[in-house]
Each structure stands twice: as structure tokens, then as C-alpha cells.
Design a protein around this motif. Structure first.
Motif, PDB file in Angstrom:
ATOM      1  N   LEU A  44      -1.486  23.832 -49.765  1.00  0.00           N
ATOM      2  CA  LEU A  44      -0.410  22.856 -49.958  1.00  0.00           C
ATOM      3  C   LEU A  44      -0.689  21.510 -49.290  1.00  0.00           C
ATOM      4  O   LEU A  44      -0.636  20.480 -49.972  1.00  0.00           O
ATOM      5  N   PRO A  45      -1.022  21.435 -47.998  1.00  0.00           N
ATOM      6  CA  PRO A  45      -1.303  20.111 -47.428  1.00  0.00           C
ATOM      7  C   PRO A  45      -2.543  19.463 -48.037  1.00  0.00           C
ATOM      8  O   PRO A  45      -2.597  18.238 -48.167  1.00  0.00           O
ATOM      9  N   LEU A  46      -3.522  20.295 -48.426  1.00  0.00           N
ATOM     10  CA  LEU A  46      -4.740  19.720 -49.005  1.00  0.00           C
ATOM     11  C   LEU A  46      -4.469  19.066 -50.354  1.00  0.00           C
ATOM     12  O   LEU A  46      -5.186  18.161 -50.773  1.00  0.00           O
ATOM     13  N   THR A  47      -3.457  19.583 -51.046  1.00  0.00           N
ATOM     14  CA  THR A  47      -3.157  19.052 -52.383  1.00  0.00           C
ATOM     15  C   THR A  47      -1.943  18.143 -52.349  1.00  0.00           C
ATOM     16  O   THR A  47      -1.338  17.869 -53.374  1.00  0.00           O
ATOM     17  N   ASN A  48      -1.560  17.731 -51.140  1.00  0.00           N
ATOM     18  CA  ASN A  48      -0.406  16.855 -51.034  1.00  0.00           C
ATOM     19  C   ASN A  48      -0.694  15.541 -51.753  1.00  0.00           C
ATOM     20  O   ASN A  48      -1.606  14.808 -51.411  1.00  0.00           O
ATOM     21  N   THR A  49       0.107  15.276 -52.781  1.00  0.00           N
ATOM     22  CA  THR A  49      -0.237  14.226 -53.741  1.00  0.00           C
ATOM     23  C   THR A  49      -0.002  12.820 -53.240  1.00  0.00           C
ATOM     24  O   THR A  49      -0.322  11.867 -53.916  1.00  0.00           O
ATOM     25  N   GLU A  50       0.585  12.700 -52.020  1.00  0.00           N
ATOM     26  CA  GLU A  50       0.677  11.350 -51.493  1.00  0.00           C
ATOM     27  C   GLU A  50      -0.725  10.796 -51.285  1.00  0.00           C
ATOM     28  O   GLU A  50      -0.941   9.600 -51.266  1.00  0.00           O
ATOM     29  N   LYS A  51      -1.667  11.737 -51.041  1.00  0.00           N
ATOM     30  CA  LYS A  51      -3.034  11.289 -50.803  1.00  0.00           C
ATOM     31  C   LYS A  51      -3.901  11.424 -52.044  1.00  0.00           C
ATOM     32  O   LYS A  51      -4.765  10.606 -52.297  1.00  0.00           O
TER      33      LYS A  51
ATOM     34  N   SER B  46      -4.275  17.881 -62.418  1.00  0.00           N
ATOM     35  CA  SER B  46      -4.681  19.254 -62.107  1.00  0.00           C
ATOM     36  C   SER B  46      -4.350  19.592 -60.661  1.00  0.00           C
ATOM     37  O   SER B  46      -3.915  20.698 -60.345  1.00  0.00           O
ATOM     38  N   ILE B  47      -4.509  18.621 -59.763  1.00  0.00           N
ATOM     39  CA  ILE B  47      -4.165  18.885 -58.373  1.00  0.00           C
ATOM     40  C   ILE B  47      -2.663  19.096 -58.230  1.00  0.00           C
ATOM     41  O   ILE B  47      -2.206  20.002 -57.523  1.00  0.00           O
TER      42      ILE B  47
ATOM     43  N   ASN C 261       1.823  22.765 -57.231  1.00  0.00           N
ATOM     44  CA  ASN C 261       3.047  23.432 -57.701  1.00  0.00           C
ATOM     45  C   ASN C 261       2.880  24.943 -57.752  1.00  0.00           C
ATOM     46  O   ASN C 261       3.773  25.698 -57.370  1.00  0.00           O
ATOM     47  N   LEU C 262       1.714  25.357 -58.240  1.00  0.00           N
ATOM     48  CA  LEU C 262       1.454  26.788 -58.373  1.00  0.00           C
ATOM     49  C   LEU C 262       1.503  27.463 -56.996  1.00  0.00           C
ATOM     50  O   LEU C 262       2.158  28.502 -56.817  1.00  0.00           O
ATOM     51  N   PHE C 263       0.839  26.869 -56.015  1.00  0.00           N
ATOM     52  CA  PHE C 263       0.802  27.504 -54.694  1.00  0.00           C
ATOM     53  C   PHE C 263       2.161  27.463 -53.992  1.00  0.00           C
ATOM     54  O   PHE C 263       2.519  28.369 -53.260  1.00  0.00           O
TER      55      PHE C 263
ATOM     56  N   GLN D 273       7.584  12.039 -58.143  1.00  0.00           N
ATOM     57  CA  GLN D 273       6.740  11.507 -57.073  1.00  0.00           C
ATOM     58  C   GLN D 273       6.134  12.628 -56.231  1.00  0.00           C
ATOM     59  O   GLN D 273       5.621  12.394 -55.136  1.00  0.00           O
ATOM     60  N   MET D 274       6.248  13.844 -56.740  1.00  0.00           N
ATOM     61  CA  MET D 274       5.764  15.033 -56.040  1.00  0.00           C
ATOM     62  C   MET D 274       6.508  15.259 -54.711  1.00  0.00           C
ATOM     63  O   MET D 274       5.997  15.913 -53.813  1.00  0.00           O
ATOM     64  N   ALA D 275       7.706  14.725 -54.594  1.00  0.00           N
ATOM     65  CA  ALA D 275       8.494  14.973 -53.375  1.00  0.00           C
ATOM     66  C   ALA D 275       9.246  16.296 -53.529  1.00  0.00           C
ATOM     67  O   ALA D 275       9.694  16.642 -54.626  1.00  0.00           O
ATOM     68  N   PHE D 276       9.365  17.041 -52.417  1.00  0.00           N
ATOM     69  CA  PHE D 276       9.928  18.390 -52.434  1.00  0.00           C
ATOM     70  C   PHE D 276      11.403  18.344 -52.040  1.00  0.00           C
ATOM     71  O   PHE D 276      11.758  17.750 -51.013  1.00  0.00           O
ATOM     72  N   HIS D 277      12.263  18.963 -52.846  1.00  0.00           N
ATOM     73  CA  HIS D 277      13.699  18.981 -52.525  1.00  0.00           C
ATOM     74  C   HIS D 277      14.194  20.420 -52.486  1.00  0.00           C
ATOM     75  O   HIS D 277      13.913  21.202 -53.391  1.00  0.00           O
ATOM     76  N   ARG D 278      14.953  20.774 -51.463  1.00  0.00           N
ATOM     77  CA  ARG D 278      15.544  22.120 -51.384  1.00  0.00           C
ATOM     78  C   ARG D 278      16.865  22.137 -52.129  1.00  0.00           C
ATOM     79  O   ARG D 278      17.626  21.183 -52.042  1.00  0.00           O
ATOM     80  N   ASN D 279      17.148  23.251 -52.792  1.00  0.00           N
ATOM     81  CA  ASN D 279      18.437  23.404 -53.469  1.00  0.00           C
ATOM     82  C   ASN D 279      19.187  24.599 -52.887  1.00  0.00           C
ATOM     83  O   ASN D 279      18.703  25.266 -51.964  1.00  0.00           O
TER      84      ASN D 279
END
Ligand code: C2E
Ligand code: CA
Ligand code: CA
Length: 636
Positions: A57-64, A69-70, A75-77, A140-146
């Protein structure tokens, strides 16, 4: 400032290393298909997957890094993380239950009810890609809890509370080790969850879980101290712990005890080392019949199987299969070894309610005259009685169940000579118990010293009262247990009791039975010699029933030889019997011994003994053994 993603990465790598090491140890050590083993392994795999997600997850953090595909991998992980992590708290609950010994299938409806929060939250996660009830990842690939995530936390809290309840309710049956381990693991995991809840960027949860599980693995999933290493099955201690848990948690299970009945002979034939090998063969065979985690080797020559979730027919079949297997010889090295067995099958907790009575079946000497190899229900009555009598003996000394009776002995002309002290037991629960039943058990329990001391003190008290002397008695006979005589310092012990009671030593005549298998005659001879020197008298009891070393026996210089009642009774029945009695008396007289014959029940017997020139007689014809008070009133 620390980069949160780098921190998360480090934490996850640490967690992964711990998990991989644990998995390695689990596989080296070898796990079984026992519920707790299996659940632990599943938890460990899920946690491993979690840590892998925590790395990806941190390695594929899309801010970077941004690419489709990444983003997909990310998302998959995330999805896999939620799927696996949601399952951990319910699994931990069921794991705790299995450690405590709760059966997960015994009450299916209850188990399903307890699993409902698990199913609901898992389904929420599974359908999340469509519904986004649990979390959303925006453009924006930001994570939101519901709200779904809140529900997952609620489910976790539910299982944590259930775990606490479970541990508290099972407080008494849990061993200290299990308690401490479960609580410690629970504590570490909870701390991890709480930190993650309040300081999310620290990402410690998975690492804490991995550490908590490590402790659990080392302490609970490590079976070294439960194993009988040479035979490869569980040991006696493990049996005690597991059965205790089973008795608390199962409404019904079966126990099958397998006892090798010719153990002594076979050990003599094979030697100890090859006998252990024979045990190994048996345990390996048993592993083909039942799961290996249900096999215990409680003592040499005894195996116990705990059969959970099996009905009467199935256990019956298992018993018959094992019985058949033992009808053929076992191949140990080059030898064909016939191992005879007796199997005892019983239902718990209905028939056997405690670990103590269960171990009885493995420990108790078997009656020599068994006519079948599979014992159940009524056949096992003798064991239950034995257990009851042992308990009665244990409480006997404090509850004053023991009482000394006296049976008079007479000169052949009918004048009173003395009395034999014979012990009786009146138990509040079992009623009267006779010495033939309780003396051997008392010896095996190691309580015979206390009991024989009690008899000796009672006899001393009686002599000190002066009544026996007034009645014209010369002696009181006290039976000694051979086991006791052989103990170091026995003569001094007896001496000190009698001296403390202040009683004339020549008024006490100890009886030692002849029918003991060849023991250490030299040692016994010394004891007899020492005590005779002090002034005590000695009788040889039960003459004619044993096959002792005559020379050794007669070198002990007994004052009186007591011919066993069976010899007298046989004399009436057959010509041979008469010859044996006559010649025994003649031989003993020629040796200058005084002779007492016991078991005199009729005038004819008395007449016969008088004709033979016997010195003393004892038997029901004169009186049965009776309580002291009655004895004083009756004897003149
Ligand atoms: P034993 O020393 O051979 O005692 C004689 C047994 O024969 C006694 O049984 C007695 O009641 C019985 N008996 C005596 N006369 C007759 C008779 O005419 N007919 C029949 N049918 N029986 C007769 P009891 O009291 O049941 O004792 C059994 C055995 O228990 C004793 O055998 C003795 O070995 C042991 N025992 C009894 N009291 C003590 C004790 O205080 N200490 C120890 N160590 N052993 C004891
Ligand atoms: Ca006796
Ligand atoms: Ca006797």
C-alpha cells in the motif's frame, strides 16, 4: 518530520518478518488438525497477507506514483487487506474458545449466532467495490472511511468483549499458562488496535498483532511439554489438562483406554529399550485409527484415546478394530511380540466425571480373571467401586471411620489366650468395608503406615486399660503390613510408639504374613530380630498359602505359626487335605514351634485339632471379630 508511508512500510516489513518466522517454526514443529492448531495457522496466514498489503500500500501510494495499473494494484491490496483483517478478531475469538476447550460444533446454532457479526462485516467488505459501504477511494486516490468501517470496529469490539467473557467464565478450568498467554496476547493486540485508532499514521496494529501471536505460538502452540517424546503422543499431564477442559465443555464424549496386560513379561523378554520401541509401534498404529491429537500415553503400557464427536457405534468399531489388531503379534526387530490388551470404553461425563477417575482406568490393577478384552459399563463397576473406596480411605483417618475389632484366641483346652486386632472401616457413604478390600488399596495409596500406627496405638490403649490382663489374656496380636516392615527405621518407629504408650512389649504379638512373594528376607529377618530383642513376640501368619523360602522363614524364629484357615478347611474335604494338615502340624511341632490354627468354625474341626496336638485355636466357633466394648462384655 517522518514520512508516514515510510513508517508504515517499516512497520509492515517488521510484521512480515515476524509472521514468516512464525510460519517457519509452525511448520518445523509440525501442527496437527486439532482445532486450535488449525485456527492459529489460519490467523497467522491472514496476518502475513495483511503485512504484505501493508508493504504494497505505501509503495503504491499514488501521490508519488501515478499510473492506472499501480492504482489498480493499490486498490486490490486495500481490498485484500480489509477482507483478511476483518476476519482476525472473530478468528481470535474462536481460537480462544478452542484453547479453552469449547467445542465449536457441539452447539451449532450458538456457534452460528456468534459468527453473525463476522459474516455481516465480511459481506460488507466483499460487496464494497459495488456499494462503498466500508470505504471509498476517490479519483485523487484519497481514502475515505464510511459507516461500514465503523461497523467493522463494532464487530471487533463485540468479539473482544466475548473473548473477555469467555476467559472469565473459564477462569477455573484454564491453566495458569493458558490464562496468562491469552490475556497477554489479548492485551498486546488491543493496545495495537487502540493506537492505530487514535494515531492512524503510526500503523502499529499489524506489528502488535504479529508480536502477540508470537507469544501465543511459543507458549500455547508449542507442544513440547505436552508430548511423550519417545512414543510421539501426548503425555499424562496433557491428558489431565485436555480432559478437564473436555469435561467442562462437552456434553458427551467417549474415552477408550488401552491397557497392555502382559507388560511385565514382555519387558523382561524385550528389555526396556525395545519395549519403548514396541510402544512407538502401537502409538503409530493408533495414529492410523484416530487423529493423533486424541492419543495419550498416560503410563507405560497404557494408552488413552479421547473420542470427540463420535457416537456409540463408531467408538465400538474403533474398539473392535484395535482389539483385532492386538490379536496378531507385533514385529519388534526380529521378534514377534504378542501384546495382550484389555480395552475399556466409557462415556464422559455421564459415567466418569473427573480426571482422577478417568486416570483410574489407566492406573488401576486389573482383575486377573477377566473373560473379555473389551470392557464397558457394568464391566467397569469394579473400577468405580475402587475409586469410591480410595476416597473413603483418604477421608477415613480424619473422619474416624476406622475401628479396631478383636477376635479371641484360645488354648486348645478352651481357655482364653489372647486376641487378634482386626481393622474395620465404617464409612458414612459406603457403609462397612472389609480389610480384604481396603488394606491392599491403603498399601498402594501409601497410607498403610498411618493406618497400622492407628491400630497399634489403639491396641496399646486397650492394653493400658488393664482389662485384657484382668481377663487372663497373655497377648494381643497386631497385623503388620510387609510393605511397612521393609521401611528404614521401622523397628525404632514401633518401639517408640509402644514406649511412649507405656505398654509391656511382651503383650504385643506381631503377625507377619507368609504369603508375600519373595521379598528381602535378610532385611525382614533383621527387623524381626531387633523387635524380638526388645521383647515383642512374632507370629507367622497364613502358613501354607505362600511359597516362601522355608529356610529363611524359619530362621526368623517365630513364637507362633498360624496355619491358614484354608488348610484346615481342605483337611475336611479330602484325604490329601487331611494329610497336608496332619503333616504340617507334625513338622512344625518337631521344629519346636507353637501352632495356632485359625478359621475354626465347628466342634468337629476343634476336635480334630485337639487330636493333632495344636496349641492354639481361633475362629467363628468361639467368636467373630467384635468391637472392643462388646469384646470386654463377652469374654470371660
Ligand atoms: P488375617 O490376618 O489372616 O486375619 C484373619 C481373617 O480371617 C480375618 O478376616 C478374620 O475375621 C477371619 N476369620 C477368623 N476366623 C474365621 C472363621 O472361623 N471363619 C471365617 N470364614 N473367617 C475367619 P478380616 O478381619 O476380614 O481380615 C482380613 C485380612 O486383612 C487379615 O487377614 C489381615 O491380613 C488384614 N488385616 C486386618 N486388619 C489389619 C490391620 O490392622 N493391619 C494390617 N496390615 N492388615 C490387617
Ligand atoms: Ca492375621
Ligand atoms: Ca491368617
Amino acid at each position: 518530520m517522518i514520512d508516514a508511508d515510510q513508517l508504515a512500510l517499516g512497520m509492515s516489513i517488521a510484521g512480515l518478518l515476524i509472521c514468516l518466522a512464525n510460519l517457519g517454526y509452525m511448520h518445523i514443529q509440525g501442527y496437527t488438525d486439532k482445532t486450535n492448531n488449525r485456527l492459529f495457522l489460519v490467523m497467522l496466514y491472514l496476518l502475513t497477507i495483511n503485512t504484505v498489503c501493508g508493504i504494497v500500500l505505501p509503495l503504491t501510494n499514488t501521490e508519488k506514483l501515478t499510473s492506472d495499473s499501480i492504482a489498480f494494484i493499490h486498490n486490490l491490496f486495500r481490498y485484500i487487506y480489509f477482507l483478511t483483517h476483518t476476519a482476525l478478531s472473530p478468528l481470535f475469538f474462536f481460537y480462544t474458545a478452542s484453547i479453552i476447550g469449547r467445542s465449536l460444533v457441539e452447539n451449532k446454532t450458538r456457534a452460528v449466532l456468534k459468527a453473525i457479526p463476522f459474516f455481516v462485516t465480511e459481506i460488507l467488505v466483499i460487496i464494497n467495490p459495488l456499494t462503498h459501504f466500508v470505504y471509498t477511494i476517490d479519483d485523487q486516490m484519497a481514502f475515505h472511511r464510511n459507516w461500514g468501517e465503523a461497523l467493522i470496529y463494532a464487530a471487533a469490539v463485540f468479539y473482544f468483549v466475548m473473548i473477555i467473557i469467555l476467559i472469565l467464565f473459564s477462569w477455573k478450568v484454564l491453566t495458569k499458562k493458558k490464562k496468562t498467554t491469552l490475556i497477554l496476547c489479548f492485551f498486546i493486540v488491543t493496545v495495537g488496535v487502540l493506537i492505530q485508532l487514535f494515531i492512524p499514521w503510526l500503523r502499529v496494529e499489524v506489528l502488535f498483532e504479529a508480536i502477540g501471536f508470537t507469544g501465543t505460538m511459543v507458549s500455547l502452540e508449542n507442544e513440547d511439554d505436552r508430548m511423550n517424546a519417545s512414543v510421539g503422543v501426548y503425555n499424562r499431564a496433557a491428558f489431565g489438562v485436555d480432559l478437564e477442559a473436555a469435561l467442562q465443555n462437552y456434553k458427551k464424549l467417549y474415552m477408550l483406554v488401552i491397557r497392555i496386560t502382559n507388560l511385565d513379561a514382555i519387558t523382561r523378554m524385550l528389555g526396556r529399550r525395545r519395549m519403548i520401541y514396541a510402544h512407538l509401534l502401537v502409538s503409530n498404529y493408533l495414529k492410523t485409527v484416530v487423529p493423533r491429537y486424541s492419543i495419550y500415553s498416560t503410563n507405560p503400557g497404557a494408552f488413552v484415546l479421547l473420542l470427540y464427536h463420535k457416537n456409540e457405534e463408531e467408538t465400538d468399531e474403533i474398539a473392535h478394530n484395535i482389539d483385532n489388531k492386538f490379536r496378531e503379534p507385533w514385529i519388534v526387530g526380529e521378534s514377534e511380540v504378542p501384546l495382550s490388551v484389555v480395552l475399556m470404553r466409557t462415556e464422559l461425563p455421564e459415567k466418569v466425571k473427573t480426571v482422577g477417575s478417568a486416570l483410574y482406568m489407566a492406573d488401576a490393577p486389573l482383575p486377573p480373571d477377566l473373560d473379555k478384552t473389551i470392557l464397558e459399563d457394568d464391566d467397569l463397576q469394579f473400577l468405580l467401586r475402587r475409586a469410591d473406596v480410595e476416597r473413603a480411605i483418604s477421608r477415613g483417618l480424619t473422619e474416624h471411620s476406622f475401628e479396631v475389632y478383636y477376635q479371641p484366641t484360645y488354648y486348645a483346652d478352651g481357655t482364653l489366650h489372647g486376641a487378634e486386632a482386626l481393622l474395620r472401616m465404617h464409612d458414612n457413604k459406603l457403609g462397612d468395608i472389609y480389610p480384604d478390600e481396603f488394606i491392599p488399596l491403603t498399601e498402594q495409596m501409601g497410607l498403610i503406615d498411618a493406618v497400622d500406627d492407628f491400630v497399634l496405638r489403639e491396641v496399646c490403649r486397650f492394653i493400658r486399660s488393664g482389662i485384657p490382663q484382668d481377663k487372663g489374656m497373655d497377648v494381643i496380636n497386631v497385623n503388620l503390613s510387609m510393605m511397612q516392615c521393609m521401611k528404614k527405621g521401622f523397628a525404632e518407629h514401633i518401639n517408640s510408639i509402644v514406649e511412649r504408650e507405656g505398654v509391656e512389649k511382651s503383650f504385643i504379638n506381631f503377625e507377619i504374613t507368609e504369603s508375600v512373594a519373595a521379598t528381602d528376607y535378610k532385611l525382614l529377618g533383621n527387623v524381626v530380630h531387633d523387635l524380638k530383642k526388645e521383647g515383642f513376640l512374632f507370629s507367622l501368619d497364613d502358613y501354607g498359602t505362600g511359597f516362601s523360602n522355608m529356610n529363611a522363614v524359619f530362621s526368623m524364629n517365630f513364637d507362633i505359626i498360624k496355619i491358614d484357615k484354608s488348610i484346615l478347611w481342605a483337611a475336611e474335604k479330602s484325604e490329601t487335605g487331611a494329610i497336608i494338615l496332619e503333616n504340617s502340624v507334625r513338622m512344625l511341632s518337631q521344629m519346636g514351634k507353637k501352632i495356632l490354627v485359625e478359621g475354626v468354625e465347628t466342634e468337629e474341626q476343634l476336635e480334630l485339632l485337639r487330636k493333632l496336638g495344636v496349641d492354639f485355636v481361633q475362629g467363628y466357633l468361639f467368636s467373630k471379630p467384635i468391637p472392643e466394648k462388646e469384646f470386654i462384655e463377652r469374654i470371660f
